[in-house]
Write a protein that holds these residues in place. Structure first.
Motif, PDB file in Angstrom:
ATOM      1  N   PRO A  81       8.054  -9.708 -14.730  1.00  0.00           N
ATOM      2  CA  PRO A  81       9.146  -8.732 -14.540  1.00  0.00           C
ATOM      3  C   PRO A  81       8.800  -7.634 -13.532  1.00  0.00           C
ATOM      4  O   PRO A  81       9.674  -7.215 -12.762  1.00  0.00           O
ATOM      5  CB  PRO A  81       9.341  -8.154 -15.951  1.00  0.00           C
ATOM      6  N   LEU A  82       7.542  -7.173 -13.523  1.00  0.00           N
ATOM      7  CA  LEU A  82       7.142  -6.143 -12.559  1.00  0.00           C
ATOM      8  C   LEU A  82       7.189  -6.682 -11.135  1.00  0.00           C
ATOM      9  O   LEU A  82       7.687  -6.011 -10.215  1.00  0.00           O
ATOM     10  CB  LEU A  82       5.732  -5.643 -12.879  1.00  0.00           C
ATOM     11  N   VAL A  83       6.681  -7.899 -10.945  1.00  0.00           N
ATOM     12  CA  VAL A  83       6.699  -8.506  -9.618  1.00  0.00           C
ATOM     13  C   VAL A  83       8.137  -8.733  -9.156  1.00  0.00           C
ATOM     14  O   VAL A  83       8.478  -8.475  -7.991  1.00  0.00           O
ATOM     15  CB  VAL A  83       5.916  -9.837  -9.623  1.00  0.00           C
ATOM     16  N   GLY A  84       8.979  -9.204 -10.061  1.00  0.00           N
ATOM     17  CA  GLY A  84      10.380  -9.424  -9.706  1.00  0.00           C
ATOM     18  C   GLY A  84      11.094  -8.144  -9.312  1.00  0.00           C
ATOM     19  O   GLY A  84      11.882  -8.138  -8.358  1.00  0.00           O
ATOM     20  N   ALA A  85      10.810  -7.054 -10.020  1.00  0.00           N
ATOM     21  CA  ALA A  85      11.436  -5.779  -9.682  1.00  0.00           C
ATOM     22  C   ALA A  85      10.978  -5.283  -8.316  1.00  0.00           C
ATOM     23  O   ALA A  85      11.779  -4.783  -7.513  1.00  0.00           O
ATOM     24  CB  ALA A  85      11.124  -4.744 -10.764  1.00  0.00           C
ATOM     25  N   LEU A  86       9.682  -5.414  -8.019  1.00  0.00           N
ATOM     26  CA  LEU A  86       9.165  -4.984  -6.709  1.00  0.00           C
ATOM     27  C   LEU A  86       9.669  -5.879  -5.583  1.00  0.00           C
ATOM     28  O   LEU A  86       9.953  -5.403  -4.480  1.00  0.00           O
ATOM     29  CB  LEU A  86       7.639  -4.987  -6.718  1.00  0.00           C
ATOM     30  N   ALA A  87       9.771  -7.191  -5.868  1.00  0.00           N
ATOM     31  CA  ALA A  87      10.182  -8.135  -4.824  1.00  0.00           C
ATOM     32  C   ALA A  87      11.621  -7.904  -4.371  1.00  0.00           C
ATOM     33  O   ALA A  87      12.008  -8.343  -3.282  1.00  0.00           O
ATOM     34  CB  ALA A  87      10.006  -9.566  -5.318  1.00  0.00           C
ATOM     35  N   LYS A  88      12.420  -7.229  -5.196  1.00  0.00           N
ATOM     36  CA  LYS A  88      13.802  -6.937  -4.810  1.00  0.00           C
ATOM     37  C   LYS A  88      13.880  -5.843  -3.750  1.00  0.00           C
ATOM     38  O   LYS A  88      14.909  -5.698  -3.076  1.00  0.00           O
ATOM     39  CB  LYS A  88      14.606  -6.521  -6.043  1.00  0.00           C
ATOM     40  N   PHE A 124      -1.983 -15.583  -9.389  1.00  0.00           N
ATOM     41  CA  PHE A 124      -1.319 -15.257  -8.125  1.00  0.00           C
ATOM     42  C   PHE A 124      -0.348 -16.365  -7.723  1.00  0.00           C
ATOM     43  O   PHE A 124       0.807 -16.104  -7.361  1.00  0.00           O
ATOM     44  CB  PHE A 124      -2.367 -15.045  -7.025  1.00  0.00           C
ATOM     45  N   PHE A 125      -0.810 -17.622  -7.789  1.00  0.00           N
ATOM     46  CA  PHE A 125       0.050 -18.723  -7.363  1.00  0.00           C
ATOM     47  C   PHE A 125       1.165 -19.006  -8.371  1.00  0.00           C
ATOM     48  O   PHE A 125       2.255 -19.463  -7.981  1.00  0.00           O
ATOM     49  CB  PHE A 125      -0.782 -19.978  -7.120  1.00  0.00           C
ATOM     50  N   LEU A 126       0.914 -18.734  -9.642  1.00  0.00           N
ATOM     51  CA  LEU A 126       1.995 -18.851 -10.620  1.00  0.00           C
ATOM     52  C   LEU A 126       3.103 -17.844 -10.333  1.00  0.00           C
ATOM     53  O   LEU A 126       4.295 -18.178 -10.393  1.00  0.00           O
ATOM     54  CB  LEU A 126       1.451 -18.647 -12.035  1.00  0.00           C
ATOM     55  N   LEU A 127       2.712 -16.620 -10.029  1.00  0.00           N
ATOM     56  CA  LEU A 127       3.707 -15.591  -9.715  1.00  0.00           C
ATOM     57  C   LEU A 127       4.411 -15.872  -8.391  1.00  0.00           C
ATOM     58  O   LEU A 127       5.608 -15.606  -8.243  1.00  0.00           O
ATOM     59  CB  LEU A 127       3.028 -14.222  -9.659  1.00  0.00           C
ATOM     60  N   LYS A 128       3.679 -16.424  -7.439  1.00  0.00           N
ATOM     61  CA  LYS A 128       4.242 -16.679  -6.120  1.00  0.00           C
ATOM     62  C   LYS A 128       5.164 -17.898  -6.117  1.00  0.00           C
ATOM     63  O   LYS A 128       6.257 -17.866  -5.522  1.00  0.00           O
ATOM     64  CB  LYS A 128       3.115 -16.878  -5.107  1.00  0.00           C
ATOM     65  N   ASP A 129       4.752 -18.985  -6.776  1.00  0.00           N
ATOM     66  CA  ASP A 129       5.489 -20.237  -6.696  1.00  0.00           C
ATOM     67  C   ASP A 129       6.019 -20.717  -8.046  1.00  0.00           C
ATOM     68  O   ASP A 129       6.443 -21.871  -8.162  1.00  0.00           O
ATOM     69  CB  ASP A 129       4.586 -21.332  -6.117  1.00  0.00           C
ATOM     70  N   LEU A 141       0.294  -8.468  -5.013  1.00  0.00           N
ATOM     71  CA  LEU A 141      -0.944  -7.723  -4.743  1.00  0.00           C
ATOM     72  C   LEU A 141      -0.809  -6.263  -5.160  1.00  0.00           C
ATOM     73  O   LEU A 141      -1.776  -5.666  -5.656  1.00  0.00           O
ATOM     74  CB  LEU A 141      -1.288  -7.828  -3.261  1.00  0.00           C
ATOM     75  N   VAL A 142       0.365  -5.682  -4.964  1.00  0.00           N
ATOM     76  CA  VAL A 142       0.583  -4.292  -5.387  1.00  0.00           C
ATOM     77  C   VAL A 142       0.473  -4.177  -6.909  1.00  0.00           C
ATOM     78  O   VAL A 142      -0.144  -3.236  -7.435  1.00  0.00           O
ATOM     79  CB  VAL A 142       1.962  -3.788  -4.898  1.00  0.00           C
ATOM     80  N   VAL A 143       1.070  -5.134  -7.635  1.00  0.00           N
ATOM     81  CA  VAL A 143       0.978  -5.114  -9.104  1.00  0.00           C
ATOM     82  C   VAL A 143      -0.467  -5.310  -9.548  1.00  0.00           C
ATOM     83  O   VAL A 143      -0.949  -4.615 -10.457  1.00  0.00           O
ATOM     84  CB  VAL A 143       1.887  -6.203  -9.705  1.00  0.00           C
ATOM     85  N   PHE A 144      -1.194  -6.233  -8.906  1.00  0.00           N
ATOM     86  CA  PHE A 144      -2.611  -6.433  -9.227  1.00  0.00           C
ATOM     87  C   PHE A 144      -3.394  -5.133  -9.019  1.00  0.00           C
ATOM     88  O   PHE A 144      -4.229  -4.754  -9.849  1.00  0.00           O
ATOM     89  CB  PHE A 144      -3.200  -7.534  -8.349  1.00  0.00           C
ATOM     90  N   ALA A 145      -3.127  -4.471  -7.886  1.00  0.00           N
ATOM     91  CA  ALA A 145      -3.826  -3.216  -7.587  1.00  0.00           C
ATOM     92  C   ALA A 145      -3.481  -2.151  -8.622  1.00  0.00           C
ATOM     93  O   ALA A 145      -4.352  -1.383  -9.061  1.00  0.00           O
ATOM     94  CB  ALA A 145      -3.475  -2.742  -6.184  1.00  0.00           C
ATOM     95  N   GLY A 146      -2.215  -2.096  -9.035  1.00  0.00           N
ATOM     96  CA  GLY A 146      -1.814  -1.126 -10.050  1.00  0.00           C
ATOM     97  C   GLY A 146      -2.481  -1.375 -11.385  1.00  0.00           C
ATOM     98  O   GLY A 146      -2.947  -0.438 -12.051  1.00  0.00           O
ATOM     99  N   ILE A 147      -2.549  -2.644 -11.786  1.00  0.00           N
ATOM    100  CA  ILE A 147      -3.216  -2.982 -13.046  1.00  0.00           C
ATOM    101  C   ILE A 147      -4.700  -2.649 -12.976  1.00  0.00           C
ATOM    102  O   ILE A 147      -5.277  -2.103 -13.926  1.00  0.00           O
ATOM    103  CB  ILE A 147      -3.007  -4.472 -13.368  1.00  0.00           C
ATOM    104  N   ALA A 148      -5.327  -2.990 -11.837  1.00  0.00           N
ATOM    105  CA  ALA A 148      -6.747  -2.663 -11.666  1.00  0.00           C
ATOM    106  C   ALA A 148      -6.967  -1.154 -11.737  1.00  0.00           C
ATOM    107  O   ALA A 148      -7.951  -0.683 -12.334  1.00  0.00           O
ATOM    108  CB  ALA A 148      -7.253  -3.209 -10.330  1.00  0.00           C
ATOM    109  N   GLY A 149      -6.046  -0.389 -11.152  1.00  0.00           N
ATOM    110  CA  GLY A 149      -6.160   1.069 -11.217  1.00  0.00           C
ATOM    111  C   GLY A 149      -6.029   1.600 -12.627  1.00  0.00           C
ATOM    112  O   GLY A 149      -6.777   2.503 -13.039  1.00  0.00           O
TER     113      GLY A 149
END
Length: 352
Positions: free
Chosen positions: A56-63, A174-179, A74-82
């Protein structure tokens, strides 16, 4: 003729398949396949679990126009890492200190038993068998806490040694979220044209059910842990943070999870003050009432359409067979299998 009936044809096919599997097993044909499965099972399971939480986070950003999907991931990954890094800096010292103190509980139990024995000897005038009493109390609680401590050390050792999993999971995720959106059209191609609409609807329903259940169950578990932590702080329970984190982990399991997570808190409270154990029980009862009457209906609803007794029996069966992981995945797995069989039967009836 009865032998030409469709049922006996299917039964014959099943028997032949089982015979083939039996002989292949004798030839150790499945050993490499099982090794590959065991190697990839946990990385893909963890990646799939995180996929439904992060999607859901990736989908919201991708819009957003300036965030193509790979960048959004990558932005969501960076946010989670932070968030993990910030949480580690804020809570690491406190968690490590509490975990260290908890590991000393077995010795503390022995010391408490000895002190209780001395007090009884002073007051009972020899009428009670203090040796037997202290031995039973000490043996029960010491062994119980030692078992918990040993299991915790095994869990942390497994996590520390899972370097391969930590590398594979982000790549698979990453690939699950991408494809991931391409999976349903890909699976649909494997079915005849006349079944494609029903199969696509079935796969979409499975996806929605898993997404809603996993997100909802994690939310409920987190709320349970936060509410328990607040209650533990109010009564002044030792190791409140670690104990509430344990509740969050176990509360992912429906029904039994919060009860399992409460056991360490109850033992710690009993060591701190016998009255504190009663307060812990009251807190957990309040948390369960809030979950059952407010949080769970609001977050989960009745997504799985399963009777509570069915869920309880599934967890009871899964616990000795597959352990903690089995208790976590058995309910959504059963829901998916039930949905697939039900829809396949409907398709069979509609096209025969």
């Amino acid at each position: 003729m009865w032998i030409n009936h469709r049922f006996f044809k299917y039964l014959t096919g099943v028997i032949l398949v089982l015979i083939c599997i039996f002989f292949l097993e004798l030839l150790h044909f499945f050993e490499p396949i099982l090794k590959i499965f065991n190697t990839l099972f946990y990385p893909f399971l963890i990646a799939g679990f995180l996929f439904y939480l992060i999607r859901p986070l990736v989908g919201a950003l991708a819009k957003i126009k300036f965030f193509p999907k790979p960048v959004a991931i990558l932005v969501v990954f960076a946010g989670i890492a932070g968030v993990i890094y910030a949480g580690f800096n804020l809570l690491a010292d406190k968690v490590i200190k509490q975990m260290t103190n908890i590991s000393n509980l077995p010795q503390n139990l022995k010391d408490s038993a000895k002190e209780a024995e001395k007090q009884i000897e002073k007051k009972d005038m020899g009428m009670l068998s203090t040796d037997a009493l202290s031995q039973r109390v000490n043996s029960f609680f010491s062994d119980f806490i030692q078992t918990i401590s040993d299991n915790a050390s095994q869990i942390f050792s497994a996590i520390a040694g899972a370097t391969t999993v930590l590398i594979i999971v982000p790549i698979v995720l990453f690939f699950l979220l991408k494809d991931g959106h391409k999976l349903i059209p890909f699976l649909r191609k494997a079915f005849p044209r006349r079944f494609k609409v029903e199969v696509e609807d079935l796969l979409k329903d499975i996806d929605k059910t898993l997404s809603a259940y996993l997100i909802g169950q994690v939310t409920v578990a987190f709320v349970d842990g936060v509410l328990a932590y607040i209650g533990f702080l109010i009564i002044g329970l030792d190791y409140a943070l670690v104990l509430s984190m344990f509740i969050i982990i176990t509360a992912i399991i429906p029904f039994f999870g919060p009860i399992i997570g409460t056991i360490p808190a109850f033992v710690v409270a009993l060591m701190q003050d016998p009255a504190m154990a009663l307060y812990v029980i009251i807190i957990i009862i309040v948390v369960q009432q809030l979950e059952g009457n407010l949080v769970a209906p609001l977050v989960l609803g009745n997504r799985l359409h399963m009777h509570p007794l069915t869920i309880i029996l599934l967890i009871i069966v899964a616990a000795p067979l597959f352990g903690f992981i089995g208790m976590v995945i058995i309910v959504p797995l059963y829901a998916v299998v039930k949905m697939v069989l039900k829809d396949l039967y409907k398709m069979y009836q509609a096209h025969t």
